[in-house]
Structures are given as C-alpha cells and as structure tokens.
Motif scaffolding. Structure first.
Motif, mmCIF file in Angstrom:
data_model
loop_
_atom_site.group_PDB
_atom_site.id
_atom_site.type_symbol
_atom_site.label_atom_id
_atom_site.label_comp_id
_atom_site.label_asym_id
_atom_site.label_seq_id
_atom_site.Cartn_x
_atom_site.Cartn_y
_atom_site.Cartn_z
ATOM 1 N N MET A 57 0.847 -1.197 0.000
ATOM 2 C CA MET A 57 0.000 0.000 0.000
ATOM 3 C C MET A 57 0.884 1.250 0.000
ATOM 4 O O MET A 57 1.880 1.323 0.715
ATOM 5 N N ASP A 58 0.517 2.229 -0.820
ATOM 6 C CA ASP A 58 1.244 3.496 -0.864
ATOM 7 C C ASP A 58 1.013 4.279 0.431
ATOM 8 O O ASP A 58 0.047 4.035 1.163
ATOM 9 N N LYS A 59 1.886 5.232 0.678
ATOM 10 C CA LYS A 59 1.815 6.029 1.902
ATOM 11 C C LYS A 59 1.877 7.516 1.580
ATOM 12 O O LYS A 59 2.498 7.938 0.608
ATOM 13 N N MET A 60 1.250 8.312 2.413
ATOM 14 C CA MET A 60 1.428 9.756 2.427
ATOM 15 C C MET A 60 1.755 10.147 3.869
ATOM 16 O O MET A 60 1.087 9.702 4.795
ATOM 17 N N TYR A 61 2.794 10.967 4.028
ATOM 18 C CA TYR A 61 3.222 11.393 5.362
ATOM 19 C C TYR A 61 3.042 12.902 5.502
ATOM 20 O O TYR A 61 3.433 13.665 4.618
ATOM 21 N N ILE A 62 2.470 13.297 6.596
ATOM 22 C CA ILE A 62 2.419 14.712 6.983
ATOM 23 C C ILE A 62 3.095 14.804 8.336
ATOM 24 O O ILE A 62 2.653 14.173 9.304
ATOM 25 N N LYS A 63 4.185 15.561 8.417
ATOM 26 C CA LYS A 63 4.998 15.542 9.626
ATOM 27 C C LYS A 63 5.020 16.898 10.331
ATOM 28 O O LYS A 63 5.158 17.947 9.701
ATOM 29 N N ASP A 64 4.842 16.814 11.632
ATOM 30 C CA ASP A 64 5.067 17.945 12.549
ATOM 31 C C ASP A 64 4.197 19.158 12.244
ATOM 32 O O ASP A 64 4.692 20.280 12.066
ATOM 33 N N ASP A 107 -2.517 5.474 4.641
ATOM 34 C CA ASP A 107 -2.471 4.361 3.688
ATOM 35 C C ASP A 107 -3.510 4.620 2.601
ATOM 36 O O ASP A 107 -4.706 4.714 2.896
ATOM 37 N N LEU A 108 -3.070 4.726 1.362
ATOM 38 C CA LEU A 108 -3.991 4.924 0.243
ATOM 39 C C LEU A 108 -3.289 4.552 -1.054
ATOM 40 O O LEU A 108 -2.065 4.462 -1.118
ATOM 41 N N ASP A 109 -4.086 4.322 -2.067
ATOM 42 C CA ASP A 109 -3.565 3.954 -3.378
ATOM 43 C C ASP A 109 -3.305 5.227 -4.177
ATOM 44 O O ASP A 109 -4.238 5.948 -4.540
ATOM 45 N N LEU A 110 -2.036 5.509 -4.456
ATOM 46 C CA LEU A 110 -1.660 6.756 -5.123
ATOM 47 C C LEU A 110 -1.398 6.591 -6.618
ATOM 48 O O LEU A 110 -1.108 7.566 -7.302
ATOM 49 N N LYS A 111 -1.500 5.379 -7.135
ATOM 50 C CA LYS A 111 -1.082 5.182 -8.527
ATOM 51 C C LYS A 111 -1.991 5.896 -9.528
ATOM 52 O O LYS A 111 -1.515 6.396 -10.542
ATOM 53 N N PHE A 112 -3.292 5.974 -9.243
ATOM 54 C CA PHE A 112 -4.194 6.638 -10.191
ATOM 55 C C PHE A 112 -3.892 8.129 -10.265
ATOM 56 O O PHE A 112 -3.858 8.713 -11.354
ATOM 57 N N ALA A 113 -3.663 8.752 -9.107
ATOM 58 C CA ALA A 113 -3.303 10.178 -9.096
ATOM 59 C C ALA A 113 -1.957 10.387 -9.776
ATOM 60 O O ALA A 113 -1.772 11.342 -10.546
ATOM 61 N N ALA A 114 -0.994 9.502 -9.517
ATOM 62 C CA ALA A 114 0.345 9.637 -10.101
ATOM 63 C C ALA A 114 0.310 9.527 -11.618
ATOM 64 O O ALA A 114 1.035 10.242 -12.320
ATOM 65 N N ARG A 115 -0.535 8.651 -12.141
ATOM 66 C CA ARG A 115 -0.578 8.412 -13.592
ATOM 67 C C ARG A 115 -1.414 9.442 -14.340
ATOM 68 O O ARG A 115 -1.167 9.709 -15.516
ATOM 69 N N THR A 116 -2.405 10.014 -13.649
ATOM 70 C CA THR A 116 -3.331 10.914 -14.351
ATOM 71 C C THR A 116 -3.161 12.377 -13.976
ATOM 72 O O THR A 116 -3.650 13.257 -14.692
ATOM 73 N N GLY A 117 -2.509 12.661 -12.844
ATOM 74 C CA GLY A 117 -2.420 14.034 -12.380
ATOM 75 C C GLY A 117 -3.723 14.544 -11.792
ATOM 76 O O GLY A 117 -3.892 15.747 -11.601
ATOM 77 N N ASP A 118 -4.639 13.626 -11.478
ATOM 78 C CA ASP A 118 -5.955 13.991 -10.954
ATOM 79 C C ASP A 118 -5.891 14.038 -9.430
ATOM 80 O O ASP A 118 -5.774 13.006 -8.767
ATOM 81 N N LEU A 119 -6.001 15.244 -8.860
ATOM 82 C CA LEU A 119 -5.893 15.410 -7.418
ATOM 83 C C LEU A 119 -7.046 14.731 -6.680
ATOM 84 O O LEU A 119 -6.896 14.339 -5.521
ATOM 85 N N THR A 120 -8.191 14.560 -7.330
ATOM 86 C CA THR A 120 -9.328 13.913 -6.664
ATOM 87 C C THR A 120 -9.053 12.436 -6.379
ATOM 88 O O THR A 120 -9.778 11.808 -5.601
ATOM 89 N N ILE A 134 -11.113 7.472 0.558
ATOM 90 C CA ILE A 134 -9.987 6.961 -0.221
ATOM 91 C C ILE A 134 -8.867 6.446 0.688
ATOM 92 O O ILE A 134 -8.026 5.644 0.268
ATOM 93 N N ILE A 135 -8.862 6.885 1.941
ATOM 94 C CA ILE A 135 -7.824 6.478 2.892
ATOM 95 C C ILE A 135 -8.232 5.158 3.541
ATOM 96 O O ILE A 135 -9.318 5.046 4.117
ATOM 97 N N ASN A 136 -7.357 4.165 3.457
ATOM 98 C CA ASN A 136 -7.666 2.838 4.000
ATOM 99 C C ASN A 136 -7.208 2.659 5.446
ATOM 100 O O ASN A 136 -7.720 1.788 6.159
#
Length: 271
Positions: A1-8, A35-48, A89-91
């Motif tokens: 699973m892909d990750k997004m981190y927001i720190k501090d 934890d979320l799947d980022l591949k669709f956003a990465a491939r399409t540039g779609d922020l949604t 979208i967040i698992n």
C-alpha cells in the motif's frame, strides 16, 4: 500500500487533565501516516484520486480544536476516526501526537502517542425466532447502520430456517450483512451485544429462542481464539442458515482456516 506522510503540524490546543492546560493551552505537534492507493493520481495528475494535504491539515486543525479532552489519547483517536470518515480513499491512518510541554516533574523532551485505525471488512449473521422476526432483523440492521464507525455494504435476503441445536422452538428468520468498520473485533462484539440487549435478547437456553442473535462470522481474514470472540465463527461452516445468506453476498469469501470458499462449504453440507 502506498503512503502519504504529513509531519510535525504545529497546533495550539486546550487538551489536558489539569485546569491550567484547558485554560491557558499549549503547543501540540501532529504527524500523520496515511495508507492509500496513489497510482491513479500519479498516472493521471488527478488530485481527486489523492488527498489534498493542505485541505487535510485545515480539517485536522478544525477538528482538533473543536473540543477539549482530558487525554491526548482521546484527541488522537478522534482525529483518526475523523480522517477515515472524511476521506473514503484512505484505507488506514496512524496519528502521532506529541505534547512537548507535558506538565510532569521530570526533564524530558516530549511525550508522544500513536493511534492507528484501519478499515476492516466483517460479516455479521443475524437470526430471530420470537415475535415479528423480520422486524427484529431490520431493527438490528438499522441500529448497526446508525453507528458512525460502520457502513453496511451488502445485505442478504432473509431466509426461514429450522432451529439448530435446541429443536423445541419456532422457525428462525436468518440473514447476513457485510460491513466496513474501523472498530476492532472486541469493540464490534461489544456493540453487537449492546444491540441485542436493546432488542430484549435473553440468554435462558443455549441455542434457544431469541428476539435477536448477532454473530461476527468473519473479520477480514483474522484468526482469533480470544475468549471473548473466536474468529472465524467456530460453527459457521456447519450451518446452512449461515452459509446460504452468506453465499448470496460473498460466495468467493475464503475461510482462513479451512481454506475453502463459502460456496464450496455450502455445497459440502447440502450433499
């Protein structure tokens, strides 16, 4: 699973056991692991297809400051639940909450806790053979659906079945629902027991008559021998009144101990 981190993320809040903490406030530092799947956003540039982290930070701040809690554990758990409810979208999410100025008589840099919540899939069996049986099942389903940490994703039709175990009683009406939940198994079991009590369930005879019976059949692919909740349900593979409605909504669900699909288990007891 892909990750997004927001720190501090630094926020000024009013959480704490002492009155001065609630009155004067203090700095808190929040970090998130998503934890979320980022591949669709990465491939399409779609922020949604991803999470707008600037927007998320604003929402986290608003939620964090909405109420004042005695414990940072409560504040972190509330944030975790809020994030999962707000962003489908967040698992899963980990909330790290630091309290740099903890009011203790010791020299320390900071106090930090971590709360983790995930989405889980579970199957709940329902049965009733007292009173208006279909109404009892529908009332239970409604009460389950009212919980903020539960979404009912599938519901079987109801079937009429002969009693099992204790035979000198009326026919049952049975069904199964599939849910998505952030509750842990013990929390889910406590909730179902509470709903049974609200619907006047009495435990007088083992496998005897009841207004409502709610059982966790499976919870993800978890195997548990905990005294409070055994998973998968230890007798589900023997009971047609469980397998038949379960097969209707999840025929390819795999029993994690028997390593067989639900439709296969049903075929085996119908031979």
């Amino acid at each position: 699973m892909d990750k997004m981190y927001i720190k501090d993320l630094e926020l000024f809040g009013y959480h704490g056991v002492f009155e001065e903490e609630k009155r004067l406030g203090q700095k808190f530092i929040i970090s998130l692991e998503l934890d979320l799947d980022l591949k669709f956003a990465a491939r399409t540039g779609d922020l949604t297809k991803s999470v707008h982290y600037g927007e998320l930070c604003e929402k986290v701040e608003n939620e964090f400051l909405k109420e004042s809690y005695d414990l940072i554990e409560t504040a972190a758990l509330n944030l975790a639940d809020f994030i999962l409810n707000e962003y489908k979208i967040i698992n899963g999410v980990k909330v790290f909450l630091k309290k740099p100025w903890a009011p203790v008589k010791k020299h320390l840099d900071t106090v930090e806790i971590m709360i983790e919540r995930k989405r889980h899939k579970a199957y709940i069996g329902l049965g009733s053979n007292i009173g208006n049986k279909e109404k009892n099942l529908n009332d239970a389903i409604h009460k389950i659906s009212e919980q903020k940490n539960i979404i009912i994703t599938k519901k079987s039709t109801f079937i009429v079945t002969e009693p099992w175990g204790y035979l000198d009683q009326e026919e049952f009406v049975n069904g199964v629902v599939e849910i998505e939940t952030t509750l842990e198994p013990e929390e889910l079991m406590d909730l179902l027991l509470k709903i049974e009590l609200e619907l006047k369930r009495e435990r007088l005879i083992k496998w005897g008559p009841r207004t409502i019976d709610l059982d966790i059949l499976m919870y993800d692919d978890l195997i548990s021998n905990d005294e409070k909740i055994i998973l998968p349900h230890p007798r589900m593979h023997e009971r047609e009144f469980v397998l038949k409605p379960l097969n209707e909504i999840a025929p390819y669900l795999l029993h994690p101990i028997l390593n067989k699909r639900v439709f296969t288990l049903l075929e085996e007891i119908q031979k």
